[in-house]
Design an enzyme around this catalytic site. Structure first.
Site, PDB file in Angstrom:
ATOM      1  N   HIS A  21      -5.101  58.893  49.351  1.00 15.01           N
ATOM      2  CA  HIS A  21      -4.367  58.109  50.353  1.00 15.01           C
ATOM      3  C   HIS A  21      -2.880  58.060  49.981  1.00 15.01           C
ATOM      4  O   HIS A  21      -2.008  58.203  50.837  1.00 15.01           O
ATOM      5  CB  HIS A  21      -4.900  56.671  50.419  1.00 15.01           C
ATOM      6  CG  HIS A  21      -6.322  56.555  50.883  1.00 15.01           C
ATOM      7  ND1 HIS A  21      -7.265  55.815  50.234  1.00 15.01           N
ATOM      8  CD2 HIS A  21      -6.955  57.105  51.950  1.00 15.01           C
ATOM      9  CE1 HIS A  21      -8.423  55.892  50.878  1.00 15.01           C
ATOM     10  NE2 HIS A  21      -8.269  56.675  51.913  1.00 15.01           N
ATOM     11  N   LYS A  45     -18.850  50.165  58.273  1.00 12.29           N
ATOM     12  CA  LYS A  45     -18.982  50.199  56.803  1.00 12.29           C
ATOM     13  C   LYS A  45     -19.207  48.810  56.209  1.00 12.29           C
ATOM     14  O   LYS A  45     -18.709  47.817  56.742  1.00 12.29           O
ATOM     15  CB  LYS A  45     -17.696  50.785  56.191  1.00 12.29           C
ATOM     16  CG  LYS A  45     -17.494  52.240  56.515  1.00 12.29           C
ATOM     17  CD  LYS A  45     -16.184  52.754  55.947  1.00 12.29           C
ATOM     18  CE  LYS A  45     -15.974  54.209  56.352  1.00 12.29           C
ATOM     19  NZ  LYS A  45     -14.671  54.712  55.923  1.00 12.29           N
ATOM     20  N   ARG A  94      -8.566  66.380  55.210  1.00 13.70           N
ATOM     21  CA  ARG A  94      -8.878  66.924  53.881  1.00 13.70           C
ATOM     22  C   ARG A  94      -9.563  68.270  53.964  1.00 13.70           C
ATOM     23  O   ARG A  94      -9.417  69.113  53.104  1.00 13.70           O
ATOM     24  CB  ARG A  94      -9.789  65.942  53.125  1.00 13.70           C
ATOM     25  CG  ARG A  94      -9.123  64.651  52.732  1.00 13.70           C
ATOM     26  CD  ARG A  94     -10.144  63.618  52.360  1.00 13.70           C
ATOM     27  NE  ARG A  94     -11.005  63.322  53.491  1.00 13.70           N
ATOM     28  CZ  ARG A  94     -12.085  62.579  53.449  1.00 13.70           C
ATOM     29  NH1 ARG A  94     -12.464  62.069  52.306  1.00 13.70           N
ATOM     30  NH2 ARG A  94     -12.792  62.344  54.539  1.00 13.70           N
ATOM     31  N   SER A 132     -13.232  57.168  49.310  1.00 14.86           N
ATOM     32  CA  SER A 132     -13.379  55.840  48.707  1.00 14.86           C
ATOM     33  C   SER A 132     -14.815  55.605  48.252  1.00 14.86           C
ATOM     34  O   SER A 132     -15.049  55.046  47.178  1.00 14.86           O
ATOM     35  CB  SER A 132     -12.957  54.769  49.711  1.00 14.86           C
ATOM     36  OG  SER A 132     -11.606  54.929  50.051  1.00 14.86           O
TER      37      SER A 132
HETATM   38  N1  COA Z   1      -7.721  60.885  50.344  1.00 17.08           N
HETATM   39  C1  COA Z   1      -8.855  60.328  49.952  1.00 17.08           C
HETATM   40  N2  COA Z   1      -9.768  59.835  50.797  1.00 17.08           N
HETATM   41  C2  COA Z   1      -9.509  59.933  52.093  1.00 17.08           C
HETATM   42  C3  COA Z   1      -8.342  60.521  52.596  1.00 17.08           C
HETATM   43  C4  COA Z   1      -7.421  61.009  51.649  1.00 17.08           C
HETATM   44  N3  COA Z   1      -6.285  61.574  52.009  1.00 17.08           N
HETATM   45  N4  COA Z   1      -8.386  60.473  53.931  1.00 17.08           N
HETATM   46  C5  COA Z   1      -9.533  59.891  54.262  1.00 17.08           C
HETATM   47  N5  COA Z   1     -10.217  59.563  53.148  1.00 17.08           N
HETATM   48  C6  COA Z   1     -11.526  58.936  53.057  1.00 17.08           C
HETATM   49  C7  COA Z   1     -11.480  57.449  53.242  1.00 17.08           C
HETATM   50  O1  COA Z   1     -11.278  56.788  52.016  1.00 17.08           O
HETATM   51  C8  COA Z   1     -12.828  57.169  53.808  1.00 17.08           C
HETATM   52  O2  COA Z   1     -13.767  57.129  52.761  1.00 17.08           O
HETATM   53  P1  COA Z   1     -15.110  56.287  52.919  1.00 17.08           P
HETATM   54  O3  COA Z   1     -15.780  56.758  54.179  1.00 17.08           O
HETATM   55  O4  COA Z   1     -15.839  56.659  51.701  1.00 17.08           O
HETATM   56  O5  COA Z   1     -14.690  54.847  53.000  1.00 17.08           O
HETATM   57  C9  COA Z   1     -13.146  58.420  54.613  1.00 17.08           C
HETATM   58  O6  COA Z   1     -12.316  59.427  54.098  1.00 17.08           O
HETATM   59  C10 COA Z   1     -12.910  58.257  56.071  1.00 17.08           C
HETATM   60  O7  COA Z   1     -11.591  57.793  56.246  1.00 17.08           O
HETATM   61  P2  COA Z   1     -11.101  57.236  57.629  1.00 17.08           P
HETATM   62  O8  COA Z   1     -11.566  58.101  58.731  1.00 17.08           O
HETATM   63  O9  COA Z   1      -9.645  56.974  57.535  1.00 17.08           O
HETATM   64  O10 COA Z   1     -11.935  55.916  57.791  1.00 17.08           O
HETATM   65  P3  COA Z   1     -11.424  54.520  57.569  1.00 17.08           P
HETATM   66  O11 COA Z   1     -12.588  53.591  57.546  1.00 17.08           O
HETATM   67  O12 COA Z   1     -10.545  54.462  56.386  1.00 17.08           O
HETATM   68  O13 COA Z   1     -10.510  54.255  58.885  1.00 17.08           O
HETATM   69  C11 COA Z   1     -10.104  53.464  61.104  1.00 17.08           C
HETATM   70  C12 COA Z   1     -11.005  54.319  60.193  1.00 17.08           C
HETATM   71  C13 COA Z   1      -9.978  52.057  60.531  1.00 17.08           C
HETATM   72  C14 COA Z   1      -8.736  54.067  61.227  1.00 17.08           C
HETATM   73  C15 COA Z   1     -10.790  53.405  62.494  1.00 17.08           C
HETATM   74  O14 COA Z   1     -12.102  52.957  62.327  1.00 17.08           O
HETATM   75  C16 COA Z   1     -10.050  52.485  63.457  1.00 17.08           C
HETATM   76  O15 COA Z   1      -9.072  52.863  64.066  1.00 17.08           O
HETATM   77  N6  COA Z   1     -10.526  51.226  63.587  1.00 17.08           N
HETATM   78  C17 COA Z   1      -9.924  50.247  64.477  1.00 17.08           C
HETATM   79  C18 COA Z   1     -10.824  50.042  65.716  1.00 17.08           C
HETATM   80  C19 COA Z   1     -10.523  51.107  66.750  1.00 17.08           C
HETATM   81  O16 COA Z   1      -9.455  51.193  67.303  1.00 17.08           O
HETATM   82  N7  COA Z   1     -11.561  51.923  67.050  1.00 17.08           N
HETATM   83  C20 COA Z   1     -11.441  53.014  68.019  1.00 17.08           C
HETATM   84  C21 COA Z   1     -10.858  54.244  67.310  1.00 17.08           C
HETATM   85  S1  COA Z   1     -10.675  55.557  68.462  1.00 17.08           S
END
Ligand code: COA
Length: 172
Positions: A21, A45, A94, A132
């Protein structure tokens, strides 16, 4: 970028923040005048750390990057963006496997608000395997997370897992 107040938003649940991140945040901080790391609950989650704790860990992790601000938000990301007036979203890609989900999310966010543009950044290849959940699993099984997370997160994971173990012992 001409407008010095312009901010791009990097959303996520960051449970916990990882070096992957941070790699994306650093890249974004070189491209945009300001970066807002927007942390929220992901209803799909079960988070290990409460939202306030994740915000604290992220603030500590980015404290040396001057143009980065950390906030939390509730509800739809599109609504949060409308509220702040920032319509550029940063997302990390990624691997190819991330693409389908990211593509769907980018188009859905654009459907919710036509102004939203998603910019994809690739982390250093050293972080393409990182997530994560993986970090939490490694920590839970006694592995070393030093190379994957900032120091404050490493310490917090150790502390949290000691508490979890104590709670299990007490319940027995
Ligand atoms: N390095 C390391 N890990 C990374 C990474 C990076 N560069 N990029 C992504 N990851 C990991 C994250 O840590 C996460 O790991 P986990 O699943 O083990 O927790 C995984 O990849 C997925 O990441 P991400 O897609 O960013 O999920 P998130 O839970 O962190 O974020 C939101 C998702 C919060 C952005 C999305 O759910 C959201 O927008 N929520 C708000 C509600 C909403 O508007 N919903 C409609 C969306 S269209």
């Amino acid at each position: 970028m001409k407008n010095k107040n312009f901010a791009a938003v990097y959303p996520g649940s960051f449970d916990p923040p990882t070096n992957g991140h941070l790699d994306i945040i650093r890249r974004a901080s070189h491209l945009f005048p300001n970066v807002i790391v927007a942390i929220t609950e992901n209803s799909a989650k079960n988070h290990m750390f409460p939202l306030a704790e994740r915000v604290k860990l992220m603030k500590e992790s980015v404290k040396r990057i001057p143009n980065v601000k950390v906030v939390s938000f509730e509800g739809l990301l599109a609504d949060y963006l409308a509220k702040t007036g920032s319509f550029v979203l940063i997302r990390g890609l990624r691997a190819i496997s991330d693409f389908e989900y990211e593509f769907q999310m980018a188009l859905m966010n654009r459907q919710l608000n036509k102004k939203i543009e998603t910019v994809f950044l690739m982390p250093d290849q050293a972080y393409t395997f990182l997530s994560s959940s993986m970090v939490k699993e490694i920590a839970a099984l006694g592995g070393n997370t030093k190379n994957f997370v900032p120091l404050c997160v490493e310490k917090k994971l150790k502390k949290q897992l000691t508490i979890n173990k104590l709670q299990i012992t007490i319940k027995r």
